[in-house]
Design a protein around this motif. Structure first.
Motif, PDB file in Angstrom:
ATOM      1  N   SER A 114      64.475  31.342  84.307  1.00  0.00           N
ATOM      2  CA  SER A 114      64.039  31.586  85.689  1.00  0.00           C
ATOM      3  C   SER A 114      62.518  31.693  85.793  1.00  0.00           C
ATOM      4  N   ARG A 115      61.880  32.269  84.770  1.00  0.00           N
ATOM      5  CA  ARG A 115      60.422  32.404  84.789  1.00  0.00           C
ATOM      6  C   ARG A 115      59.720  31.170  84.233  1.00  0.00           C
ATOM      7  N   GLY A 116      60.456  30.389  83.429  1.00  0.00           N
ATOM      8  CA  GLY A 116      59.863  29.214  82.798  1.00  0.00           C
ATOM      9  C   GLY A 116      58.824  29.565  81.747  1.00  0.00           C
ATOM     10  N   ARG A 117      59.060  30.672  81.038  1.00  0.00           N
ATOM     11  CA  ARG A 117      58.109  31.116  80.004  1.00  0.00           C
ATOM     12  C   ARG A 117      58.810  32.026  79.006  1.00  0.00           C
ATOM     13  N   LEU A 118      58.094  32.312  77.902  1.00  0.00           N
ATOM     14  CA  LEU A 118      58.598  33.281  76.941  1.00  0.00           C
ATOM     15  C   LEU A 118      58.644  34.649  77.597  1.00  0.00           C
ATOM     16  N   TRP A 119      59.632  35.427  77.197  1.00  0.00           N
ATOM     17  CA  TRP A 119      59.829  36.752  77.764  1.00  0.00           C
ATOM     18  C   TRP A 119      60.245  37.686  76.646  1.00  0.00           C
ATOM     19  N   LYS A 120      59.409  38.691  76.374  1.00  0.00           N
ATOM     20  CA  LYS A 120      59.756  39.712  75.394  1.00  0.00           C
ATOM     21  C   LYS A 120      60.618  40.742  76.095  1.00  0.00           C
ATOM     22  N   LYS A 121      61.820  40.959  75.597  1.00  0.00           N
ATOM     23  CA  LYS A 121      62.715  41.949  76.185  1.00  0.00           C
ATOM     24  C   LYS A 121      62.006  43.292  76.193  1.00  0.00           C
ATOM     25  N   GLY A 122      61.911  43.892  77.382  1.00  0.00           N
ATOM     26  CA  GLY A 122      61.258  45.181  77.516  1.00  0.00           C
ATOM     27  C   GLY A 122      59.765  45.108  77.764  1.00  0.00           C
TER      28      GLY A 122
END
Length: 117
Positions: free
Chosen positions: A57-65
């Motif tokens: 949905s963001r179209g990018r890497l996402w670090k949980k938290g």
């Protein structure tokens, strides 16, 4: 037989979008969440031992938290027989779900209704 199935070499089979499914549980086996990783997310997760995913949905890497502080510390990472799915065994630092629930799987399907657990 595909060499991925018998080799001891990590060779993830990413889908046509460059993603692989990642299932996260806690040490007791409680299902926490399901997300996707690309090669960079997997590499960062293995390097830092904190779960990093590819946010579709963001179209990018996402670090949980990354905003809540509720990171998933990866104790062990496993890959399935044909290397197209990951299992992350984690120590969660707080609730896993963005709703505040311990797990993203906090509702049971009963007929056509949902029942909160």
């Amino acid at each position: 037989m595909d060499p991925r199935e018998t080799s001891l070499t990590l060779d993830p089979k990413f889908n046509s979008d460059g993603l692989i499914t990642a299932v996260a549980t806690d040490r007791a086996g409680q299902l926490l969440m399901v997300a996707h990783m690309n090669a960079e997310a997997l590499a960062r997760t293995l390097e830092t031992r904190e779960a990093v995913f590819w946010s579709r949905s963001r179209g990018r890497l996402w670090k949980k938290g990354e905003t809540s502080g509720h990171v998933l510390r990866v104790v062990e990472a496993r890959i399935d027989c044909d290397q197209d799915a990951l299992w992350l065994i984690c120590d969660p630092a707080g609730p896993t779900c963005h709703t505040g629930a311990a797990s993203c799987f906090y509702r049971r399907i009963e007929g056509e209704a949902l029942v909160a657990l």
